[in-house]
Design a protein around this motif. Structure first.
Motif, PDB file in Angstrom:
ATOM      1  N   ILE A 226      50.414 -13.940 -28.404  1.00 32.22           N
ATOM      2  CA  ILE A 226      51.016 -14.965 -27.850  1.00 32.22           C
ATOM      3  C   ILE A 226      52.119 -14.657 -27.082  1.00 32.22           C
ATOM      4  N   GLU A 227      53.155 -13.935 -27.792  1.00 30.53           N
ATOM      5  CA  GLU A 227      54.689 -13.711 -27.419  1.00 30.53           C
ATOM      6  C   GLU A 227      54.670 -13.149 -26.407  1.00 30.53           C
ATOM      7  N   LEU A 228      53.670 -12.343 -25.761  1.00 28.77           N
ATOM      8  CA  LEU A 228      53.584 -11.565 -24.663  1.00 28.77           C
ATOM      9  C   LEU A 228      53.850 -12.685 -23.385  1.00 28.77           C
ATOM     10  N   ALA A 229      53.410 -13.749 -23.489  1.00 25.63           N
ATOM     11  CA  ALA A 229      53.236 -14.661 -22.336  1.00 25.63           C
ATOM     12  C   ALA A 229      54.479 -14.892 -21.661  1.00 25.63           C
ATOM     13  N   PRO A 230      55.706 -15.406 -22.451  1.00 28.85           N
ATOM     14  CA  PRO A 230      56.857 -15.615 -21.673  1.00 28.85           C
ATOM     15  C   PRO A 230      57.246 -14.365 -20.951  1.00 28.85           C
ATOM     16  N   LEU A 231      57.097 -13.057 -21.676  1.00 29.20           N
ATOM     17  CA  LEU A 231      57.653 -11.828 -21.259  1.00 29.20           C
ATOM     18  C   LEU A 231      57.213 -11.566 -19.939  1.00 29.20           C
ATOM     19  N   ILE A 232      55.746 -11.970 -19.514  1.00 30.35           N
ATOM     20  CA  ILE A 232      55.088 -11.266 -18.204  1.00 30.35           C
ATOM     21  C   ILE A 232      55.180 -12.409 -17.378  1.00 30.35           C
ATOM     22  N   GLY A 233      55.876 -13.630 -17.628  1.00 34.72           N
ATOM     23  CA  GLY A 233      55.784 -14.563 -16.671  1.00 34.72           C
ATOM     24  C   GLY A 233      54.501 -15.688 -16.669  1.00 34.72           C
ATOM     25  N   LEU A 234      53.620 -15.437 -17.545  1.00 33.26           N
ATOM     26  CA  LEU A 234      52.419 -16.132 -17.651  1.00 33.26           C
ATOM     27  C   LEU A 234      52.810 -17.883 -18.104  1.00 33.26           C
ATOM     28  N   ALA A 235      53.711 -18.018 -19.078  1.00 37.18           N
ATOM     29  CA  ALA A 235      53.997 -19.183 -19.434  1.00 37.18           C
ATOM     30  C   ALA A 235      55.497 -19.356 -19.978  1.00 37.18           C
ATOM     31  N   ASP A 236      55.964 -20.733 -19.800  1.00 34.24           N
ATOM     32  CA  ASP A 236      57.388 -21.119 -19.965  1.00 34.24           C
ATOM     33  C   ASP A 236      57.704 -20.974 -21.330  1.00 34.24           C
ATOM     34  N   ARG A 237      56.682 -21.335 -22.495  1.00 37.00           N
ATOM     35  CA  ARG A 237      56.968 -21.491 -23.746  1.00 37.00           C
ATOM     36  C   ARG A 237      55.683 -21.119 -24.117  1.00 37.00           C
ATOM     37  N   ILE A 238      55.740 -20.900 -25.827  1.00 38.71           N
ATOM     38  CA  ILE A 238      54.462 -20.582 -26.730  1.00 38.71           C
ATOM     39  C   ILE A 238      54.590 -21.620 -27.672  1.00 38.71           C
ATOM     40  N   VAL A 239      53.282 -21.973 -28.135  1.00 34.13           N
ATOM     41  CA  VAL A 239      53.388 -22.859 -29.364  1.00 34.13           C
ATOM     42  C   VAL A 239      52.630 -21.663 -30.294  1.00 34.13           C
ATOM     43  N   ASP A 240      53.022 -21.486 -31.432  1.00 36.38           N
ATOM     44  CA  ASP A 240      52.496 -20.379 -32.272  1.00 36.38           C
ATOM     45  C   ASP A 240      52.945 -20.728 -33.792  1.00 36.38           C
ATOM     46  N   ILE A 241      52.291 -20.054 -34.790  1.00 44.22           N
ATOM     47  CA  ILE A 241      52.858 -19.997 -35.941  1.00 44.22           C
ATOM     48  C   ILE A 241      53.874 -19.241 -36.327  1.00 44.22           C
ATOM     49  N   VAL A 242      54.923 -19.389 -37.143  1.00 44.38           N
ATOM     50  CA  VAL A 242      56.113 -18.716 -37.230  1.00 44.38           C
ATOM     51  C   VAL A 242      56.402 -18.779 -38.975  1.00 44.38           C
ATOM     52  N   SER A 243      56.341 -17.529 -39.350  1.00 41.36           N
ATOM     53  CA  SER A 243      56.566 -17.140 -41.029  1.00 41.36           C
ATOM     54  C   SER A 243      57.970 -16.888 -41.054  1.00 41.36           C
ATOM     55  N   THR A 244      58.198 -15.610 -40.770  1.00 42.31           N
ATOM     56  CA  THR A 244      59.777 -14.928 -40.906  1.00 42.31           C
ATOM     57  C   THR A 244      60.582 -15.210 -39.674  1.00 42.31           C
ATOM     58  N   GLY A 245      59.647 -15.408 -38.634  1.00 46.30           N
ATOM     59  CA  GLY A 245      60.350 -15.239 -37.225  1.00 46.30           C
ATOM     60  C   GLY A 245      60.762 -13.952 -36.673  1.00 46.30           C
ATOM     61  N   ARG A 246      60.388 -12.995 -37.452  1.00 42.24           N
ATOM     62  CA  ARG A 246      60.620 -11.601 -37.137  1.00 42.24           C
ATOM     63  C   ARG A 246      60.052 -11.098 -35.698  1.00 42.24           C
ATOM     64  N   THR A 247      58.705 -11.583 -35.801  1.00 41.48           N
ATOM     65  CA  THR A 247      58.027 -11.321 -34.499  1.00 41.48           C
ATOM     66  C   THR A 247      58.410 -11.651 -33.204  1.00 41.48           C
ATOM     67  N   LEU A 248      59.069 -13.027 -33.293  1.00 41.88           N
ATOM     68  CA  LEU A 248      59.758 -13.631 -32.178  1.00 41.88           C
ATOM     69  C   LEU A 248      60.991 -12.906 -31.934  1.00 41.88           C
ATOM     70  N   LYS A 249      61.980 -12.415 -32.733  1.00 40.73           N
ATOM     71  CA  LYS A 249      63.087 -11.985 -32.582  1.00 40.73           C
ATOM     72  C   LYS A 249      62.768 -10.427 -32.150  1.00 40.73           C
ATOM     73  N   GLU A 250      61.947  -9.825 -32.593  1.00 42.40           N
ATOM     74  CA  GLU A 250      61.488  -8.294 -32.016  1.00 42.40           C
ATOM     75  C   GLU A 250      61.054  -8.406 -30.682  1.00 42.40           C
ATOM     76  N   ASN A 251      60.506  -9.372 -29.979  1.00 43.17           N
ATOM     77  CA  ASN A 251      60.212  -9.810 -28.747  1.00 43.17           C
ATOM     78  C   ASN A 251      61.140 -10.418 -27.842  1.00 43.17           C
ATOM     79  N   GLY A 252      62.098 -10.594 -28.356  1.00 49.77           N
ATOM     80  CA  GLY A 252      63.511 -11.369 -27.552  1.00 49.77           C
ATOM     81  C   GLY A 252      63.286 -12.933 -27.221  1.00 49.77           C
ATOM     82  N   LEU A 253      62.376 -13.405 -28.220  1.00 52.54           N
ATOM     83  CA  LEU A 253      62.151 -14.901 -28.214  1.00 52.54           C
ATOM     84  C   LEU A 253      62.797 -15.490 -29.319  1.00 52.54           C
TER      85      LEU A 253
END
Length: 211
Positions: free
Chosen positions: A142-169
């Motif tokens: 899901i994190e890919l969507a904002p990076l490639i211009g598919l979406a303005d936002r994502i709605v997803d599960i967040v546990s530690t937040g690490r995946t978001l951070k690693e993808n610049g979100l």
């Protein structure tokens, strides 16, 4: 002999934490339980049968009666809206559903796009906020969507937040806290309520002991 109770459980983290809870509640599960690649595992001593399934499928199995009981995340229950009873918050696999996106960006004024594998939850949340959005359902990355211009936002599960951070979100809003719940088929609950209530009581004592 008492009826075998069938329990649907998701593979992965929830499965591992649920098995630990059941063992703490003095359910005798076979040693090979943890390592097995089988999709159906019997714990004959306890009169239990376990179905290992995809998380989103657990409430479906319970609703249709192929499983008497299930263990499912609150996120899945909110998304699937199945006809099941929620009996107990097991307080395992804690995380939360969140809105995230690239930092310092605003929602598009014209039909902002939201990518998610939780289309029902996302649509309901933005409707409550008075936002008219276009929902794009994705099944993974899901994190890919904002990076490639598919979406303005994502709605997803967040546990530690690490995946978001690693993808610049960054996380913008929390929608709801999520833990795993014990659910039951309404018909099963009527016919084998004493054994199900015993399980709820045993698990409640274990959950109460966990900080």
């Amino acid at each position: 002999m008492d009826k075998v109770i069938t329990i649907a459980m998701p593979k992965g983290r929830i499965f591992e934490e649920a098995v630990e809870l059941l063992r703490k509640a003095d359910y005798r599960l076979p040693p090979e339980f943890d390592e097995s690649r089988k999709l159906i595992i019997d714990a004959e001593e306890e009169g239990l049968r376990f179905i290992l399934a995809k998380p989103m499928d657990v409430p479906t199995y319970v609703e249709h009666g192929v499983a008497d009981i299930g263990i499912a995340g609150k996120d899945v229950l909110l998304e699937e809206e199945r006809d099941v009873y929620e009996l107990l918050d097991l307080k395992i696999s804690a995380c939360h559903l969140a809105v995230a996106g690239l930092p310092d960006t605003k929602l598009n004024d014209v039909a902002p796009k939201i990518a998610t594998k939780y289309p029902n939850v996302a649509a309901a949340y933005f409707r409550e906020q008075g936002e008219q959005v276009e929902i794009i359902k994705l099944n993974g990355s899901i994190e890919l969507a904002p990076l490639i211009g598919l979406a303005d936002r994502i709605v997803d599960i967040v546990s530690t937040g690490r995946t978001l951070k690693e993808n610049g979100l960054v996380e913008y809003e929390t929608i709801t806290e999520v833990t795993s719940r014990l659910i039951v088929n309404p018909v099963s609950y009527r016919f084998i309520d004493s054994r199900i209530n015993e399980m709820v009581s045993r698990l409640t004592r274990v959950v109460s002991d966990v900080k």
